[in-house]
Design a protein around this motif. Structure first.
Motif, PDB file in Angstrom:
ATOM      1  N   ALA A  32      43.782  41.014  44.798  1.00 19.82           N
ATOM      2  CA  ALA A  32      44.071  41.478  43.451  1.00 19.82           C
ATOM      3  C   ALA A  32      45.566  41.524  43.186  1.00 19.82           C
ATOM      4  CB  ALA A  32      43.468  42.858  43.228  1.00 19.82           C
TER       5      ALA A  32
ATOM      6  N   ASP B  94      37.389  42.675  46.546  1.00 20.59           N
ATOM      7  CA  ASP B  94      36.280  41.759  46.837  1.00 20.59           C
ATOM      8  C   ASP B  94      35.009  42.148  46.085  1.00 20.59           C
ATOM      9  OD1 ASP B  94      38.079  42.268  49.239  1.00 20.59           O
ATOM     10  OD2 ASP B  94      37.294  40.232  49.542  1.00 20.59           O
TER      11      ASP B  94
ATOM     12  N   SER C  69      35.446  41.568  42.385  1.00 18.91           N
ATOM     13  CA  SER C  69      35.429  40.152  42.043  1.00 18.91           C
ATOM     14  C   SER C  69      33.990  39.629  42.031  1.00 18.91           C
ATOM     15  CB  SER C  69      36.282  39.365  43.041  1.00 18.91           C
ATOM     16  OG  SER C  69      36.269  37.998  42.688  1.00 18.91           O
TER      17      SER C  69
ATOM     18  N   GLU D 260      32.017  38.508  38.569  1.00 21.01           N
ATOM     19  CA  GLU D 260      31.650  37.092  38.506  1.00 21.01           C
ATOM     20  C   GLU D 260      30.278  36.955  37.831  1.00 21.01           C
ATOM     21  OE1 GLU D 260      31.452  35.074  42.230  1.00 21.01           O
ATOM     22  OE2 GLU D 260      31.026  33.126  41.304  1.00 21.01           O
TER      23      GLU D 260
ATOM     24  N   ALA E  25      37.617  31.998  39.420  1.00 21.66           N
ATOM     25  CA  ALA E  25      38.128  32.924  40.447  1.00 21.66           C
ATOM     26  C   ALA E  25      39.552  33.360  40.122  1.00 21.66           C
ATOM     27  CB  ALA E  25      38.070  32.256  41.819  1.00 21.66           C
TER      28      ALA E  25
ATOM     29  N   ARG F 151      39.514  36.028  37.508  1.00 21.58           N
ATOM     30  CA  ARG F 151      39.085  37.311  38.081  1.00 21.58           C
ATOM     31  C   ARG F 151      40.249  37.978  38.810  1.00 21.58           C
ATOM     32  NH1 ARG F 151      34.594  34.225  39.666  1.00 21.58           N
ATOM     33  NH2 ARG F 151      35.081  34.349  41.880  1.00 21.58           N
ATOM     34  N   GLN F 152      41.007  37.152  39.540  1.00 18.67           N
ATOM     35  CA  GLN F 152      42.157  37.669  40.277  1.00 18.67           C
ATOM     36  C   GLN F 152      43.181  38.264  39.303  1.00 18.67           C
ATOM     37  OE1 GLN F 152      43.805  34.565  42.676  1.00 18.67           O
ATOM     38  NE2 GLN F 152      44.021  35.911  44.424  1.00 18.67           N
TER      39      GLN F 152
ATOM     40  N   LEU G 131      41.890  41.562  37.732  1.00 20.14           N
ATOM     41  CA  LEU G 131      41.883  42.637  38.728  1.00 20.14           C
ATOM     42  C   LEU G 131      43.312  43.091  39.035  1.00 20.14           C
ATOM     43  CD1 LEU G 131      38.974  41.504  41.069  1.00 20.14           C
ATOM     44  CD2 LEU G 131      38.983  43.363  39.397  1.00 20.14           C
TER      45      LEU G 131
END
Lengths: 238, 421
Positions: A25, A92, A95, A99, A118, A121-122, A125
């Motif tokens: 993150a 984790d 994420s 998703e 992805a 999402r990173q 976060l």
């Protein structure tokens, strides 16, 4: 769809792997993440100063928090159970959850199709992480943010709904939206704050939100009927 | 369904007598509602009346089958997207959680003067209000050469369950490069997009398993529901496989021979391997036996679904002649809630709210290619009248079509929970 055992299994794996990938993150782009948050999350979740529970729980102090544990928010049984069984929110697990929320936690009321990218999402976060590190660093959030995407006349928001009429009208909703709050492809509408419900319905009625079925259904409901529905769904028990 | 409704009724009527025992109401003095038919209309009406009256009304649901297979999504079973168990539902929760007296028997007669329903098992059930939601039966002689005795050779699969399983077994047994024929029904009929979703699902199966096979559709109509969407999808996914023969090319001039497995369309005789005959439809037989039909259907008042013939007898769903709503499970469910509210008000004095109706029909054309059509309706003095509507557009993105399909899955979970608890 993932069953109960699958959820717990995945939760355990996420906790175990957390140490290895805790920095995920932190490597995202916070500014990009803020934009992604505004576009995808803000209609239901508040974060920052004065953040309150809305359709979804407030997200301050999210990292390291036990799933399903924000005081005053009425979670699905599924998330409460996951939290009791050890699911904590870290890079984790978050994420994996965002998703595809329904795959990660079948029975969640979080009605979100998921962020498939992805990198996105990173980024989001990383943005949320800034509200978890140290509360004193939380930037000022707009105190008037309603957590929704549409402006509704305060007089309409102030209407007091008749829950008994709302219960009758709700029968038109429950052909698709399950009263249990289960979300199998059609979002949950139970236990929303009344103003969020009213705002969302007027956004459809005014064709500011895209969805032909909802535009049609909301389009013929008057202000009192929308208030009645909001009053009914606010307190619906599972 | 396993029974042949028409012949079953014929033999059972003779067996029942006026001296058959009365089914006792659970609590004396409570108003009694009897619901005949446990599908989208009947199960929903029974559940809402029982749930909302909180024990003040005795509700009896009469339905012959113990496991109800939904007609909606039965095409997805034929296409391989669902198992037969996915579309089967029991009445256990309606009985245990809502206190509904679920009777697995055939209703074979209604005495509207005595206000009783007679059952094939010999019982007589008294009612204050009777709700009939019997679905459809087929018009005799509608397709030359076909009658119900031919339904094993040439299945209709338009009542879900064993007929669906039979049609799927026949589809799977087709020889390589074989021919699947469908005889489509004339208007009005159950589930307007249903035959064309079925064609899509059959094509989906054949494309995977028997790609040189052909599909012929003989249709008495010049156009059909979601026609441009289906035709676009058929061209995109199943080019060259489907031959739709509409009214203009003699699609209404059809004869079948179930023993020879031939279909004659406008004089041209074709040997076929599967022949799915969907004949013209009428209200389920009990509506006719109750004397509330006029022609093939039961005319009803839009405000509460009561029949024009008898204010204490209501007809829901496919069997009703109500105006603009399609004969769909969604419509029946919507009508059931309006009816339940009105019936409860009449029997217990609870608040009665104005009628609002809606229906949305989703169809699957190919994996993740879902389309939908829907409308809202209101009650006028003459009929249920359309207020507003929409339909999916041709040329939509794959992402939107996938979302539409996923939405239909959500709707299925929602409506079955709304019907069966």
């Amino acid at each position: 769809m993932m069953g109960r055992a699958g959820l717990f299994g995945l939760a355990a794996v996420c906790v175990a792997l957390w140490g290895a990938a805790a920095i995920a993150a932190e490597s995202g782009d916070i500014d990009v993440g803020e934009k992604i948050f505004k576009k995808n999350c803000k209609s239901c979740h508040q974060v920052g100063a004065n953040a309150k529970n809305r359709v979804g729980p407030q997200l301050n102090g999210l990292f390291g928090r036990q799933a399903g544990s924000v005081e005053g928010f009425r979670y699905s049984k599924s998330l409460i159970r996951a939290g009791v069984n050890g699911l904590e929110w870290h890079a984790d697990s978050l994420s994996a959850y965002i998703e595809d929320p329904r795959v990660f936690a079948s029975g969640t009321r979080m009605s979100f199709r998921g962020l498939k990218d992805a990198g996105e999402r990173q980024d989001v976060l990383a943005y949320l992480r800034t509200f978890s590190d140290d509360p004193s660093n939380i930037p000022e959030a707009d105190p008037t943010a309603e957590g929704t995407d549409h402006a509704v006349d305060p007089e309409i928001l102030a209407l007091e709904g008749d829950p008994e009429y709302g219960e009758y009208l709700s029968s038109e909703c429950t052909t698709c939206h399950q009263t249990s709050g289960s979300n199998d492809g059609i979002p949950s509408i139970t236990l929303w704050p009344e103003d969020a419900f009213v705002t969302a319905m007027h956004a459809y009625k005014d064709k500011k939100r895209e969805h032909p079925v909802m535009q049609m259904i909301a389009g013929r409901l008057n202000n009192e009927e929308i208030a009645a529905l909001a009053a009914y769904f606010k307190n619906l028990e599972e | 369904m396993k029974f042949n409704r028409r012949t079953f009724i014929g033999s059972a009527v003779a067996a029942s007598t006026l001296s058959a025992p009365m089914v006792q109401a659970a609590g004396h003095g409570k108003p009694r509602v009897v619901v005949v038919g446990g599908g989208a209309g009947g199960a929903t009406a029974a559940r809402y009346i029982a749930k909302d009256s909180e024990g003040a009304i005795d509700v009896t649901l009469i339905e012959p089958t113990r496991t109800y297979y939904t007609c909606f999504f039965s095409n997805l079973y034929i296409g391989g997207f669902k198992t037969i168990d996915d579309i089967g539902h029991s009445y256990g929760t309606l009985a245990s959680e809502y206190g509904i007296n679920v009777v697995h028997d055939w209703a074979i007669g209604v005495d509207r003067d005595a206000k009783t329903v007679s059952l094939a098992g010999g019982a007589t059930v008294p009612y204050d209000k009777l709700i009939l939601s019997p679905g459809i039966d087929f018009v005799e002689g509608a397709v030359t050469g076909w009658d119900l005795s031919a339904q094993n050779a040439m299945p209709h699969a338009y009542k879900a369950g064993s007929q669906s399983e039979l049609l799927k077994a026949q589809l799977m047994a087709m020889p390589e490069g074989g021919t699947y024929a469908m005889v489509a029904p004339p208007n009005p009929y159950r589930c307007p997009p249903g035959p064309y979703e079925r064609v899509s699902m059959v094509a989906h199966y054949l494309k995977q398993n028997n790609p040189t096979a052909k599909i012929i559709v003989a249709d008495p109509k010049p156009k059909f529901s979601k026609m441009s969407l289906f035709q676009e999808g058929w061209n995109n996914h199943y080019a060259g496989m489907i031959d739709w023969i509409g009214e203009e090319f003699g699609g209404g001039n059809v004869e079948v021979d179930p023993s020879a497995m031939t279909v004659s369309i406008d004089g041209d005789v074709t040997n076929v391997d599967v022949c799915n005959v969907i004949p013209a439809m009428k209200a389920g037989r009990i509506a006719e036996l109750a004397g509330v039909t006029d022609g093939n259907w039961a005319p009803v008042n839009a405000a509460d679904m009561s029949t024009k013939a008898d204010p204490d007898v209501y007809v829901l769903g496919d069997a009703s002649q109500q105006g603009d709503m399609p004969k769909s499970g969604f419509s029946a469910n919507s009508q059931a809630k309006v009816c339940a509210n009105a019936v409860r008000g009449a029997l217990t004095g609870s608040r009665v709210f104005p009628a609002k109706f809606s229906s949305t029909c989703w169809s699957l054309i190919e994996t993740n290619d879902g389309v939908k059509v829907g409308a809202t309706y209101e009650a006028t003095d003459e009929k249920i009248a359309k207020v507003d509507g929409f339909i999916s557009a041709t040329g939509e993105t794959a992402e939107m079509r996938k979302a539409t399909y996923e939405e239909s899955e959500g709707w299925y979970a929602g409506i079955t929970a709304d019907m069966f608890g």
